[in-house]
Design a protein around this motif. Structure first.
Motif, mmCIF file in Angstrom:
data_model
loop_
_atom_site.group_PDB
_atom_site.id
_atom_site.type_symbol
_atom_site.label_atom_id
_atom_site.label_comp_id
_atom_site.label_asym_id
_atom_site.label_seq_id
_atom_site.Cartn_x
_atom_site.Cartn_y
_atom_site.Cartn_z
ATOM 1 N N ILE A 1 0.619 14.330 -6.360
ATOM 2 C CA ILE A 1 -0.564 13.705 -6.963
ATOM 3 C C ILE A 1 -1.560 13.328 -5.876
ATOM 4 C CG2 ILE A 1 -1.423 11.757 -8.320
ATOM 5 C CD1 ILE A 1 1.358 11.588 -9.593
ATOM 6 N N PRO A 2 -2.735 13.927 -5.885
ATOM 7 C CA PRO A 2 -3.754 13.532 -4.909
ATOM 8 C C PRO A 2 -4.146 12.060 -5.102
ATOM 9 C CG PRO A 2 -4.392 15.552 -6.046
ATOM 10 C CD PRO A 2 -3.194 14.998 -6.754
ATOM 11 N N LYS A 3 -4.311 11.343 -4.003
ATOM 12 C CA LYS A 3 -4.626 9.914 -4.073
ATOM 13 C C LYS A 3 -5.855 9.619 -4.920
ATOM 14 C CE LYS A 3 -3.711 9.513 0.476
ATOM 15 N NZ LYS A 3 -3.916 8.966 1.796
ATOM 16 N N GLU A 4 -6.857 10.496 -4.871
ATOM 17 C CA GLU A 4 -8.077 10.227 -5.633
ATOM 18 C C GLU A 4 -7.848 10.272 -7.144
ATOM 19 O OE1 GLU A 4 -8.193 14.499 -4.093
ATOM 20 O OE2 GLU A 4 -7.844 12.541 -3.211
ATOM 21 N N TYR A 5 -6.748 10.854 -7.595
ATOM 22 C CA TYR A 5 -6.429 10.895 -9.021
ATOM 23 C C TYR A 5 -5.394 9.846 -9.419
ATOM 24 C CZ TYR A 5 -8.849 15.346 -8.979
ATOM 25 O OH TYR A 5 -9.787 16.316 -8.830
ATOM 26 N N ALA A 6 -4.875 9.101 -8.458
ATOM 27 C CA ALA A 6 -3.786 8.172 -8.721
ATOM 28 C C ALA A 6 -4.248 6.790 -9.149
ATOM 29 C CB ALA A 6 -2.905 8.053 -7.480
ATOM 30 N N SER A 7 -5.526 6.521 -9.109
ATOM 31 C CA SER A 7 -6.014 5.207 -9.525
ATOM 32 C C SER A 7 -7.365 5.380 -10.209
ATOM 33 C CB SER A 7 -6.141 4.270 -8.329
ATOM 34 O OG SER A 7 -7.111 4.739 -7.449
ATOM 35 N N ASN A 8 -7.770 4.324 -10.895
ATOM 36 C CA ASN A 8 -9.085 4.337 -11.527
ATOM 37 C C ASN A 8 -9.640 2.930 -11.547
ATOM 38 O OD1 ASN A 8 -8.376 2.967 -14.029
ATOM 39 N ND2 ASN A 8 -7.254 4.819 -14.548
ATOM 40 N N SER A 9 -10.842 2.767 -11.998
ATOM 41 C CA SER A 9 -11.520 1.467 -11.939
ATOM 42 C C SER A 9 -10.877 0.415 -12.841
ATOM 43 C CB SER A 9 -12.992 1.629 -12.304
ATOM 44 O OG SER A 9 -13.112 2.133 -13.622
ATOM 45 N N ALA A 10 -10.038 0.820 -13.801
ATOM 46 C CA ALA A 10 -9.386 -0.145 -14.687
ATOM 47 C C ALA A 10 -8.137 -0.757 -14.055
ATOM 48 C CB ALA A 10 -9.016 0.529 -16.008
ATOM 49 N N MET A 11 -7.686 -0.188 -12.937
ATOM 50 C CA MET A 11 -6.476 -0.681 -12.271
ATOM 51 C C MET A 11 -6.820 -1.746 -11.246
ATOM 52 S SD MET A 11 -4.597 2.994 -11.631
ATOM 53 C CE MET A 11 -3.328 2.292 -10.607
ATOM 54 N N LEU A 12 -5.836 -2.576 -10.930
ATOM 55 C CA LEU A 12 -6.001 -3.516 -9.830
ATOM 56 C C LEU A 12 -6.170 -2.722 -8.540
ATOM 57 C CD1 LEU A 12 -3.206 -6.096 -10.708
ATOM 58 C CD2 LEU A 12 -5.665 -6.402 -10.952
ATOM 59 N N PRO A 13 -6.941 -3.233 -7.601
ATOM 60 C CA PRO A 13 -7.130 -2.488 -6.351
ATOM 61 C C PRO A 13 -5.828 -2.423 -5.554
ATOM 62 C CG PRO A 13 -8.203 -4.626 -6.242
ATOM 63 C CD PRO A 13 -7.693 -4.467 -7.642
ATOM 64 N N ILE A 14 -5.495 -1.227 -5.076
ATOM 65 C CA ILE A 14 -4.330 -1.044 -4.219
ATOM 66 C C ILE A 14 -4.752 -0.172 -3.050
ATOM 67 C CG2 ILE A 14 -2.601 -1.328 -6.024
ATOM 68 C CD1 ILE A 14 -2.365 1.698 -6.175
ATOM 69 N N ASN A 15 -4.079 -0.336 -1.932
ATOM 70 C CA ASN A 15 -4.378 0.452 -0.746
ATOM 71 C C ASN A 15 -3.415 1.633 -0.721
ATOM 72 O OD1 ASN A 15 -4.638 1.576 1.783
ATOM 73 N ND2 ASN A 15 -5.037 -0.386 2.777
ATOM 74 N N LEU A 16 -3.829 2.773 -1.298
ATOM 75 C CA LEU A 16 -2.957 3.938 -1.362
ATOM 76 C C LEU A 16 -2.658 4.505 0.025
ATOM 77 C CD1 LEU A 16 -4.450 5.768 -4.468
ATOM 78 C CD2 LEU A 16 -2.311 4.480 -4.340
ATOM 79 N N ASP A 17 -3.602 4.406 0.949
ATOM 80 C CA ASP A 17 -3.365 4.932 2.292
ATOM 81 C C ASP A 17 -2.250 4.162 2.998
ATOM 82 O OD1 ASP A 17 -5.296 6.977 2.245
ATOM 83 O OD2 ASP A 17 -6.874 5.526 2.671
ATOM 84 N N GLU A 18 -2.224 2.861 2.796
ATOM 85 C CA GLU A 18 -1.225 2.028 3.468
ATOM 86 C C GLU A 18 0.074 1.942 2.688
ATOM 87 O OE1 GLU A 18 -0.762 -2.665 4.582
ATOM 88 O OE2 GLU A 18 -2.704 -1.720 4.898
ATOM 89 N N ASN A 19 -0.023 1.818 1.357
ATOM 90 C CA ASN A 19 1.144 1.515 0.546
ATOM 91 C C ASN A 19 1.714 2.704 -0.230
ATOM 92 O OD1 ASN A 19 0.912 -1.226 1.240
ATOM 93 N ND2 ASN A 19 -0.620 -1.515 -0.340
ATOM 94 N N GLY A 20 0.952 3.757 -0.386
ATOM 95 C CA GLY A 20 1.407 4.853 -1.238
ATOM 96 C C GLY A 20 1.249 4.465 -2.696
ATOM 97 N N LEU A 21 1.779 5.277 -3.572
ATOM 98 C CA LEU A 21 1.625 5.040 -5.015
ATOM 99 C C LEU A 21 2.572 3.990 -5.557
ATOM 100 C CD1 LEU A 21 1.366 8.717 -6.317
ATOM 101 C CD2 LEU A 21 -0.489 7.083 -5.993
ATOM 102 N N PHE A 22 3.710 3.773 -4.909
ATOM 103 C CA PHE A 22 4.762 2.979 -5.524
ATOM 104 C C PHE A 22 5.124 1.715 -4.763
ATOM 105 C CE2 PHE A 22 5.271 7.447 -6.619
ATOM 106 C CZ PHE A 22 5.059 7.356 -7.984
#
Length: 58
Positions: free
Chosen positions: A35-56
């Motif tokens: 899953i590309p990071k740009e598709y793993a979140s959206n504006s309705a989600m709480l902000p997460i740092n995918l670069d640092e934390n990954g998806l999970f």
């Protein structure tokens, strides 16, 4: 794993079954590779740092 809204009791029962799904660390790593990071979140989600934390890892 995103939970979607259920419109019927049967759909709700099917959604609740997802509680019993368990992913191994290898499964989660593979999902992160697919899953590309740009598709793993959206504006309705709480902000997460995918670069640092990954998806999970939050």
């Amino acid at each position: 794993m995103a939970l979607v809204g259920s419109r019927t009791v049967d759909q709700l029962h099917d959604t609740v079954k997802a509680i019993d799904i368990h992913f191994s660390p290898e499964d989660l790593q593979r999902i992160e590779q697919i899953i590309p990071k740009e598709y793993a979140s959206n504006s309705a989600m709480l902000p997460i740092n995918l670069d640092e934390n990954g998806l999970f890892r939050f």
